[in-house]
Motif scaffolding. Structure first.
Motif, PDB file in Angstrom:
ATOM      1  N   VAL A   5      55.203  44.442 -27.058  1.00  0.00           N
ATOM      2  CA  VAL A   5      55.611  45.762 -26.272  1.00  0.00           C
ATOM      3  C   VAL A   5      54.436  46.050 -25.465  1.00  0.00           C
ATOM      4  O   VAL A   5      53.588  46.619 -26.279  1.00  0.00           O
ATOM      5  N   TYR A   6      54.566  46.232 -23.995  1.00  0.00           N
ATOM      6  CA  TYR A   6      53.373  46.999 -23.495  1.00  0.00           C
ATOM      7  C   TYR A   6      54.249  48.108 -22.731  1.00  0.00           C
ATOM      8  O   TYR A   6      55.293  48.003 -22.424  1.00  0.00           O
ATOM      9  N   ARG A   7      53.325  49.224 -22.579  1.00  0.00           N
ATOM     10  CA  ARG A   7      53.651  50.633 -22.112  1.00  0.00           C
ATOM     11  C   ARG A   7      53.056  50.699 -20.550  1.00  0.00           C
ATOM     12  O   ARG A   7      52.085  51.242 -20.817  1.00  0.00           O
ATOM     13  N   CYS A   8      53.935  50.858 -19.762  1.00  0.00           N
ATOM     14  CA  CYS A   8      53.625  51.153 -18.339  1.00  0.00           C
ATOM     15  C   CYS A   8      53.886  52.721 -18.127  1.00  0.00           C
ATOM     16  O   CYS A   8      54.921  53.117 -18.584  1.00  0.00           O
ATOM     17  N   THR A   9      52.848  53.529 -17.893  1.00  0.00           N
ATOM     18  CA  THR A   9      53.035  54.942 -17.761  1.00  0.00           C
ATOM     19  C   THR A   9      54.146  55.329 -16.647  1.00  0.00           C
ATOM     20  O   THR A   9      54.471  56.453 -16.476  1.00  0.00           O
TER      21      THR A   9
END
Ligand SMILES: [Zn+2]
Length: 68
Positions: A5-9
């Motif tokens: 899981v990657y989190r884009c602001t």
């Protein structure tokens, strides 16, 4: 292949598949093409942390089971 899981602001979470040994710390967000950072840490990939050996063993075992 594990999913990370990657989190884009800007856009929030996005899931990407990578081989365990090739997981990047950040990826390009598929929506806005900005940078999305890894949303959780992988203790077994960290180098030189002398206080987390027990955690490393547990994580490795779990990861091995998941890839079977
Ligand atoms: Zn984005």
């Amino acid at each position: 292949m594990p999913t990370y899981v990657y989190r884009c602001t800007t856009c929030g979470d996005t899931e990407q598949d990578f081989p365990m040994s090739r997981k990047p710390e950040s990826v390009t967000c598929p929506d806005c093409h900005g940078t999305a950072d890894s949303a959780f840490t992988s203790p077994h990939l960290g180098a030189g942390s002398g206080t987390a050996f027990g955690v490393i063993d547990t994580t490795k075992k779990t990861a091995d089971e998941l890839t079977r």
